[in-house]
Design an enzyme around this catalytic site. Sequence first.
Site, PDB file in Angstrom:
ATOM      1  N   GLU A  52       0.875  -1.173   0.000  1.00  0.00           N
ATOM      2  CA  GLU A  52       0.000   0.000   0.000  1.00  0.00           C
ATOM      3  C   GLU A  52       0.907   1.216   0.000  1.00  0.00           C
ATOM      4  OE1 GLU A  52      -2.903  -0.474  -0.650  1.00  0.00           O
ATOM      5  OE2 GLU A  52      -3.380  -2.492   0.044  1.00  0.00           O
ATOM      6  N   CYS A 112      -1.843   9.226   2.873  1.00  0.00           N
ATOM      7  CA  CYS A 112      -1.456   8.663   1.572  1.00  0.00           C
ATOM      8  C   CYS A 112      -2.509   8.898   0.505  1.00  0.00           C
ATOM      9  CB  CYS A 112      -1.154   7.171   1.703  1.00  0.00           C
ATOM     10  SG  CYS A 112      -2.530   6.173   2.312  1.00  0.00           S
TER      11      CYS A 112
END
Length: 479
Positions: A226, A260
């Site tokens: 990720e 993010c």
Amino acid sequence: MTIQQDRPQADDATQVLALTTLLARQQAAYRAEMTPSLGARRDRLDRLEAMLIAHQDEFARAIDADFGRRDAVVTGLTETMTVRAAIRHARRHLKSWMKPKRVGVSWAFQPGQARIQPQPLGVVGIIAPWNYPLQLLLNPLVGALAAGNRAMLKPSEYTPVFGEALRRAVAGVFREDEVAVVTGGAEVATAFTALPFDHLIFTGSTSVGRKVAEAAGRNLTPVTLELGGKSPAIIDNSADMKLTASRLAWGKLLNSGQTCVAPDYVLTPRNRLSETVEALKAAMLTQYPSFAGNPDYTSIIAPRHYERLKRLAAEAGQAGAEVIWLGEPDDANRVLPPALILGATPDMAVMREEIFGPLLPVLPYDGVDEAIARVNDGDRPLALYWFGADAGAREKILENTISGGVTINDVILHLAQDGLPFGGVGASGYGHYHGEHGFRALSKEKPVFIQSRFSAGGLLYPPYGALARRMLEILKRFS
């Protein structure tokens, strides 16, 4: 489990041995109970939630200490609540997830049966970054425990206070051969990634993700990465600008942009550029009337990251961009106010690198095709956001761009849906977790075929005679 970082270099072998020993203990425990019952898995999820409730205030204080300033409301909304929601979702659906799934069998193999049987992989390693240190460790852990695995967790070295608090809390409710927290610095993290886990989940930067994938590849360990990237927000001509700006401001300044999936840059119709800038300024200053001294506004995690963000803005300004600061930086407390950047060009670092802070380039575009081309010219982002009411334009964006996930008319919220997979694509990562997708990612979906006593397969055994040849003709005709 704590591995100290003040040991001499020669003691690296001892650190690796301690990790290897811990992994061996968890592997042995897994082999002794390879398929935990529904009750055992629910018990582990219950203990995880009880730990989270009991220590939530301590965790919030620890994260606040690591950042220098982060309000407990931010931690509660973005971390504690999301993990508890994931636990409840898993508990509610776990029984159905665990059931073997029957699949069809072609007529030539009937009355045999086939099924897919989910089975725990073994020991899962989870490495989390510093920006959401609780959520990005415990959310993957929910999937690991639901799937029946053991787990080793590695918090970031940038959040040592939280890492130690979590280590103590986990040790209070889980045996070390069930779940263990490994603290320590970069050397420990490097050794951790080199362990032969049955699956490794890493959340962090693309550059480090490449190294993690390389290290895991030596063991043929499957990896969920990720990562991040430059997640665009596209404003359509049909958008309600005041509402759009409010939602963009919230998503961009949440955790001071250290997210993010935060909007990394904004694409807006050229004829609405000035309107967009003014609406964003108004929305940001409404949500944060001040920055220095405002407890709602999060500090930048470390001096290195703070200086990098200031350098990105300064370099853009020196290269000809207009940098609009909405406040004065507070260097002593690493409080960086937001800045809108106009006229940024592709060669500027602020447009090449993931920003990961409260800087927001705002770029004009002419027509939806240009917006699509801008997105597709770069690496595939972790998230994409679109604002507007024109369904045709929306579908064109969805069909002609690729990203890890999408939220329409808001930001970040696709991440909060436990029924949706979360993950990147290309440079923003690969693999998914959350909800059933996490359960499946951390299970071996084992194909099982059960032959019937009355199978006609024996008619095709050698020696091949006339009957076998007739059977082959029938199979070719109907298969």
